[in-house]
Design a protein around this motif. Structure first.
Motif, mmCIF file in Angstrom:
data_model
loop_
_atom_site.group_PDB
_atom_site.id
_atom_site.type_symbol
_atom_site.label_atom_id
_atom_site.label_comp_id
_atom_site.label_asym_id
_atom_site.label_seq_id
_atom_site.Cartn_x
_atom_site.Cartn_y
_atom_site.Cartn_z
ATOM 1 N N UNK A 149 -38.442 -13.476 49.291
ATOM 2 C CA UNK A 149 -37.224 -13.540 50.104
ATOM 3 C C UNK A 149 -37.169 -14.850 50.896
ATOM 4 N N UNK A 150 -38.297 -15.254 51.461
ATOM 5 C CA UNK A 150 -38.347 -16.516 52.204
ATOM 6 C C UNK A 150 -38.032 -17.694 51.281
ATOM 7 N N UNK A 151 -38.612 -17.699 50.097
ATOM 8 C CA UNK A 151 -38.369 -18.785 49.151
ATOM 9 C C UNK A 151 -36.924 -18.787 48.646
ATOM 10 N N UNK A 152 -36.340 -17.604 48.481
ATOM 11 C CA UNK A 152 -34.929 -17.527 48.095
ATOM 12 C C UNK A 152 -34.035 -18.072 49.205
ATOM 13 N N UNK A 153 -34.364 -17.757 50.453
ATOM 14 C CA UNK A 153 -33.600 -18.302 51.581
ATOM 15 C C UNK A 153 -33.722 -19.815 51.620
ATOM 16 N N UNK A 154 -34.919 -20.313 51.386
ATOM 17 C CA UNK A 154 -35.145 -21.761 51.348
ATOM 18 C C UNK A 154 -34.296 -22.390 50.253
ATOM 19 N N UNK A 155 -34.309 -21.778 49.087
ATOM 20 C CA UNK A 155 -33.506 -22.266 47.976
ATOM 21 C C UNK A 155 -32.022 -22.293 48.343
ATOM 22 N N UNK A 156 -31.556 -21.238 49.007
ATOM 23 C CA UNK A 156 -30.149 -21.173 49.412
ATOM 24 C C UNK A 156 -29.785 -22.303 50.365
ATOM 25 N N UNK A 157 -30.659 -22.588 51.313
ATOM 26 C CA UNK A 157 -30.405 -23.661 52.281
ATOM 27 C C UNK A 157 -30.354 -25.012 51.571
ATOM 28 N N UNK A 158 -31.318 -25.246 50.691
ATOM 29 C CA UNK A 158 -31.336 -26.516 49.951
ATOM 30 C C UNK A 158 -30.078 -26.625 49.083
#
Length: 122
Positions: free
Chosen positions: A96-105
């Motif tokens: 979930x954290x990595x998906x959020x990071x991906x979304x921000x990028x």
């Protein structure tokens, strides 16, 4: 010197800072701890191995209701094993954290960042 070559050190430095921040995050540390606990838990390892073997048996042979029944029993045991559940929860939090990071990028660059293009070049 081209602009992309001159940007490489800055991008690398930012990437390293991101990696260090991720490694230092509580979410990542919980995942590492849960992974170490899972590796050390012989009962959990045995359950996972047996489950994988039964899955492979079911895939390579014709459908066998007894194997399916064994798989269902093993699934119940897996879901009742605290070590396995802690690992799954920690893994879900990290994803979930990595998906959020991906979304921000993706939002910042206005493109899908970590999107699979489906394989070959052509």
């Amino acid at each position: 010197m081209s602009e992309s070559v001159s940007e490489a050190p800055a991008v690398e430095a930012s990437l390293q800072a991101f990696i260090e921040t991720l490694r230092d995050s509580e979410t990542y540390q919980q995942f590492v701890d849960a992974s170490e606990q899972l590796e050390a838990d012989e009962e959990a390892q045995s359950l996972l191995e047996t489950y994988q073997e039964k899955q492979q048996e079911l895939q390579r042979d014709e459908f066998d209701s007894s194997v399916m029944s064994e798989l269902q029993e093993l699934q119940t045991e897996l879901s009742n094993n605290e070590t396995i559940q802690q690992h799954r929860a920690a893994q879900e939090e990290l994803v979930a954290l990595l998906e959020q990071t991906n979304d921000v990028i993706s939002e910042q660059i206005r493109r899908e960042f970590a999107q699979s293009s489906g394989g070959g070049c052509c």
